[in-house]
Write a protein that holds these residues in place. Structure first.
Motif, PDB file in Angstrom:
ATOM      1  N   TRP A 126       0.111   6.454  -6.891  1.00 62.49           N
ATOM      2  CA  TRP A 126      -1.084   7.271  -7.099  1.00 62.49           C
ATOM      3  C   TRP A 126      -0.740   8.756  -7.036  1.00 62.49           C
ATOM      4  O   TRP A 126      -1.220   9.549  -7.855  1.00 62.49           O
ATOM      5  CB  TRP A 126      -2.118   6.926  -6.022  1.00 62.49           C
ATOM      6  CG  TRP A 126      -3.407   7.688  -6.161  1.00 62.49           C
ATOM      7  CD1 TRP A 126      -4.514   7.350  -6.884  1.00 62.49           C
ATOM      8  CD2 TRP A 126      -3.708   8.954  -5.551  1.00 62.49           C
ATOM      9  NE1 TRP A 126      -5.483   8.315  -6.763  1.00 62.49           N
ATOM     10  CE2 TRP A 126      -5.024   9.313  -5.950  1.00 62.49           C
ATOM     11  CE3 TRP A 126      -3.003   9.810  -4.708  1.00 62.49           C
ATOM     12  CZ2 TRP A 126      -5.634  10.486  -5.529  1.00 62.49           C
ATOM     13  CZ3 TRP A 126      -3.616  10.986  -4.296  1.00 62.49           C
ATOM     14  CH2 TRP A 126      -4.907  11.302  -4.697  1.00 62.49           C
ATOM     15  N   LEU A 127       0.100   9.127  -6.079  1.00 64.21           N
ATOM     16  CA  LEU A 127       0.521  10.530  -5.978  1.00 64.21           C
ATOM     17  C   LEU A 127       1.336  10.949  -7.199  1.00 64.21           C
ATOM     18  O   LEU A 127       1.222  12.088  -7.676  1.00 64.21           O
ATOM     19  CB  LEU A 127       1.339  10.743  -4.701  1.00 64.21           C
ATOM     20  CG  LEU A 127       0.568  10.652  -3.386  1.00 64.21           C
ATOM     21  CD1 LEU A 127       1.520  10.758  -2.197  1.00 64.21           C
ATOM     22  CD2 LEU A 127      -0.497  11.753  -3.306  1.00 64.21           C
TER      23      LEU A 127
ATOM     24  N   PHE B 149       0.821  -1.212   0.000  1.00 65.67           N
ATOM     25  CA  PHE B 149       0.000   0.000   0.000  1.00 65.67           C
ATOM     26  C   PHE B 149       0.858   1.266   0.000  1.00 65.67           C
ATOM     27  O   PHE B 149       0.447   2.288  -0.567  1.00 65.67           O
ATOM     28  CB  PHE B 149      -0.964   0.000   1.181  1.00 65.67           C
ATOM     29  CG  PHE B 149      -2.251  -0.715   0.899  1.00 65.67           C
ATOM     30  CD1 PHE B 149      -3.274  -0.089   0.199  1.00 65.67           C
ATOM     31  CD2 PHE B 149      -2.432  -2.019   1.303  1.00 65.67           C
ATOM     32  CE1 PHE B 149      -4.460  -0.752  -0.081  1.00 65.67           C
ATOM     33  CE2 PHE B 149      -3.614  -2.697   1.036  1.00 65.67           C
ATOM     34  CZ  PHE B 149      -4.629  -2.064   0.336  1.00 65.67           C
ATOM     35  N   SER B 150       2.029   1.213   0.584  1.00 71.48           N
ATOM     36  CA  SER B 150       2.934   2.368   0.525  1.00 71.48           C
ATOM     37  C   SER B 150       3.351   2.642  -0.915  1.00 71.48           C
ATOM     38  O   SER B 150       3.363   3.799  -1.369  1.00 71.48           O
ATOM     39  CB  SER B 150       4.166   2.112   1.393  1.00 71.48           C
ATOM     40  OG  SER B 150       3.819   1.982   2.754  1.00 71.48           O
TER      41      SER B 150
ATOM     42  N   LEU C 177      -8.949   2.904  -3.947  1.00 74.30           N
ATOM     43  CA  LEU C 177      -7.750   2.789  -3.120  1.00 74.30           C
ATOM     44  C   LEU C 177      -8.046   3.111  -1.664  1.00 74.30           C
ATOM     45  O   LEU C 177      -7.530   2.454  -0.743  1.00 74.30           O
ATOM     46  CB  LEU C 177      -6.664   3.726  -3.666  1.00 74.30           C
ATOM     47  CG  LEU C 177      -5.308   3.698  -2.962  1.00 74.30           C
ATOM     48  CD1 LEU C 177      -4.751   2.282  -2.911  1.00 74.30           C
ATOM     49  CD2 LEU C 177      -4.322   4.631  -3.670  1.00 74.30           C
ATOM     50  N   LEU C 178      -8.882   4.102  -1.444  1.00 74.75           N
ATOM     51  CA  LEU C 178      -9.251   4.459  -0.068  1.00 74.75           C
ATOM     52  C   LEU C 178     -10.003   3.309   0.600  1.00 74.75           C
ATOM     53  O   LEU C 178      -9.736   2.970   1.766  1.00 74.75           O
ATOM     54  CB  LEU C 178     -10.110   5.723  -0.073  1.00 74.75           C
ATOM     55  CG  LEU C 178     -10.488   6.287   1.306  1.00 74.75           C
ATOM     56  CD1 LEU C 178      -9.238   6.664   2.089  1.00 74.75           C
ATOM     57  CD2 LEU C 178     -11.413   7.502   1.142  1.00 74.75           C
TER      58      LEU C 178
ATOM     59  N   SER D 107     -10.058   5.796  -9.073  1.00 75.64           N
ATOM     60  CA  SER D 107      -8.962   5.082  -8.405  1.00 75.64           C
ATOM     61  C   SER D 107      -8.847   5.484  -6.947  1.00 75.64           C
ATOM     62  O   SER D 107      -8.549   4.649  -6.083  1.00 75.64           O
ATOM     63  CB  SER D 107      -7.642   5.353  -9.132  1.00 75.64           C
ATOM     64  OG  SER D 107      -7.691   4.945 -10.486  1.00 75.64           O
ATOM     65  N   SER D 108      -9.082   6.751  -6.658  1.00 72.77           N
ATOM     66  CA  SER D 108      -8.973   7.241  -5.284  1.00 72.77           C
ATOM     67  C   SER D 108     -10.010   6.581  -4.384  1.00 72.77           C
ATOM     68  O   SER D 108      -9.707   6.185  -3.251  1.00 72.77           O
ATOM     69  CB  SER D 108      -9.159   8.762  -5.250  1.00 72.77           C
ATOM     70  OG  SER D 108      -8.167   9.407  -6.022  1.00 72.77           O
TER      71      SER D 108
ATOM     72  N   ILE E  62       1.735   1.638  -3.650  1.00 68.27           N
ATOM     73  CA  ILE E  62       0.555   2.018  -4.438  1.00 68.27           C
ATOM     74  C   ILE E  62       0.189   3.482  -4.209  1.00 68.27           C
ATOM     75  O   ILE E  62      -0.101   4.218  -5.163  1.00 68.27           O
ATOM     76  CB  ILE E  62      -0.640   1.106  -4.084  1.00 68.27           C
ATOM     77  CG1 ILE E  62      -0.372  -0.321  -4.564  1.00 68.27           C
ATOM     78  CG2 ILE E  62      -1.924   1.637  -4.723  1.00 68.27           C
ATOM     79  CD1 ILE E  62      -1.401  -1.330  -4.098  1.00 68.27           C
ATOM     80  N   TRP E  63       0.215   3.931  -2.958  1.00 69.16           N
ATOM     81  CA  TRP E  63      -0.100   5.333  -2.682  1.00 69.16           C
ATOM     82  C   TRP E  63       0.942   6.274  -3.290  1.00 69.16           C
ATOM     83  O   TRP E  63       0.596   7.353  -3.792  1.00 69.16           O
ATOM     84  CB  TRP E  63      -0.207   5.569  -1.170  1.00 69.16           C
ATOM     85  CG  TRP E  63      -1.570   5.287  -0.620  1.00 69.16           C
ATOM     86  CD1 TRP E  63      -1.951   4.218   0.145  1.00 69.16           C
ATOM     87  CD2 TRP E  63      -2.740   6.073  -0.806  1.00 69.16           C
ATOM     88  NE1 TRP E  63      -3.283   4.296   0.447  1.00 69.16           N
ATOM     89  CE2 TRP E  63      -3.805   5.424  -0.123  1.00 69.16           C
ATOM     90  CE3 TRP E  63      -3.009   7.254  -1.497  1.00 69.16           C
ATOM     91  CZ2 TRP E  63      -5.111   5.934  -0.099  1.00 69.16           C
ATOM     92  CZ3 TRP E  63      -4.317   7.749  -1.474  1.00 69.16           C
ATOM     93  CH2 TRP E  63      -5.341   7.101  -0.786  1.00 69.16           C
TER      94      TRP E  63
ATOM     95  N   THR F 241      -7.555   0.456   1.339  1.00 65.34           N
ATOM     96  CA  THR F 241      -6.661   0.811   2.445  1.00 65.34           C
ATOM     97  C   THR F 241      -7.352   0.629   3.791  1.00 65.34           C
ATOM     98  O   THR F 241      -6.782   0.063   4.734  1.00 65.34           O
ATOM     99  CB  THR F 241      -6.176   2.265   2.300  1.00 65.34           C
ATOM    100  OG1 THR F 241      -5.506   2.425   1.044  1.00 65.34           O
ATOM    101  CG2 THR F 241      -5.214   2.630   3.422  1.00 65.34           C
TER     102      THR F 241
END
Length: 337
Positions: free
Chosen positions: A155-156, A148-149, A189-190, A185-186, A151-152, A193
């Motif tokens: 995403w950023l 997840f680190s 992903l949220l 996607s946000s 992936i985030w 997470t």
């Protein structure tokens, strides 16, 4: 999925249509493959389908490699690289060469090996393991945090590159399309997470796993539809008018000259900028310049027929002939596509 498959197949068939070709179909093809692998990995992770777990370490294959590495990570990488190609051509005024594409592929390969090898050889308790009583794959805490680190961070990176590409000419619609993709996607992903890091027992509830599968499926499938839907639709139902409008918007944004930036090998079909037949547009620009010069030479240069802008530059008041020559050059460009 069937609709997207037909959409992609038609786009490949009509890949020479300028608005479709401008999407950089080789990269879109890789994106399509990543979506399929991602979907297979998600199904294999959340559900014990017959025949899927008949071999050892099957969860490593479906959860780690298919769902995360070849699915989500490749999905993110392709979106970033697609936007980078536009930035390189239209903002940095640099050519997209085979070497640049090779570097992009190498970056992902190094990353894939750096991530994939450890999660494959480490103990299942640290990465992902299959629980026979539940018939599903369960992720280890270390695997969750690392994945997840990454992936985030990806995403950023997409968000930053999208903002940088916001001023690219409207012919490509990349900014609006990416805003929609990022929004979807946000949300996904949220949710993922929260589900993996807060509601740890979510894996025990089938409806939560089903919601997870649906949201991931919706995200990757709608992404392709957002990218190809408009040009494919217009290719079928509004072929010539949409192509003309595509060129007119590109000319209005002053991007025609930048299409002279092509691969060193002009026959290569993997570059974005070659998608609109640079040679034809170059000839159209030259024709337009010549027409404008001849038009301006016939205009009376007396002060009564000219005006001055705030900077003191003399500008002709007659624009009809110039507009006509622009239309003529645009028709020439279209005819050579």
């Amino acid at each position: 999925m069937a609709i997207n498959t037909l959409l992609f197949a038609y786009a490949v068939w009509k890949h020479k249509y300028p608005p479709i070709k401008a999407k950089n179909m080789p990269l879109v093809a890789v994106l399509y493959v990543s979506m399929l692998i991602w979907f297979i990995g998600t199904i294999g992770t959340n559900y014990n389908l017959p025949g899927m777990f008949d071999f050892e370490n099957s969860c490593i294959v479906f959860a780690s490699w298919f769902r995360v590495l070849l699915g989500v990570f490749l999905f993110i990488h392709i979106h970033i690289f697609r936007l980078y190609t536009y930035l390189r051509i239209f903002e940095q005024l640099k050519r997209m060469t085979v070497r640049v594409y090779a570097i992009g592929a190498l970056i992902y390969l190094v990353f894939a090996l750096g991530y994939g090898i450890p999660v494959t050889i480490l103990r299942n308790s640290l990465t992902v393991r299959f629980v026979p009583s539940l018939g599903i794959c369960v992720y280890g805490l270390a695997f969750i945090e690392i994945s997840f680190s990454i992936i985030w961070a990806g995403w950023l990176a997409i968000l930053v590159v999208t903002v940088l590409a916001r001023n690219i000419n409207t012919s490509f619609n990349e900014y609006k399309e990416m805003v929609l993709i990022i929004t979807l996607s946000s949300i996904t992903l949220l949710y993922e997470t929260i589900a993996h890091n807060i509601v740890h027992e979510y894996i025990l509830y089938r409806w939560l796993r089903t919601l997870s599968t649906f949201m991931e499926y919706l995200t990757n499938q709608t992404s392709l539809f957002i990218l190809l839907g408009v040009p494919v639709y217009n290719c079928i139902f509004n072929h010539e008018a949409y192509k003309k409008r595509f060129f007119e918007k590109m000319r209005a944004d002053g991007m025609v000259a930048r299409y002279n930036l092509t691969l060193e090998n002009r026959t290569a079909d993997t570059n974005v900028e070659s998608t609109v037949a640079p040679s034809a547009l170059e000839r159209a620009d030259a024709s337009e310049d010549n027409n404008q010069k001849s038009t301006q030479s016939g205009i009376d240069t007396s002060s009564s027929s000219r005006r001055r802008n705030p900077d003191g530059l003399s500008l002709p008041t007659t624009t009809t002939l110039s507009s006509s020559s622009s239309s003529s050059s645009l028709s020439t460009a279209e005819a050579n596509i």
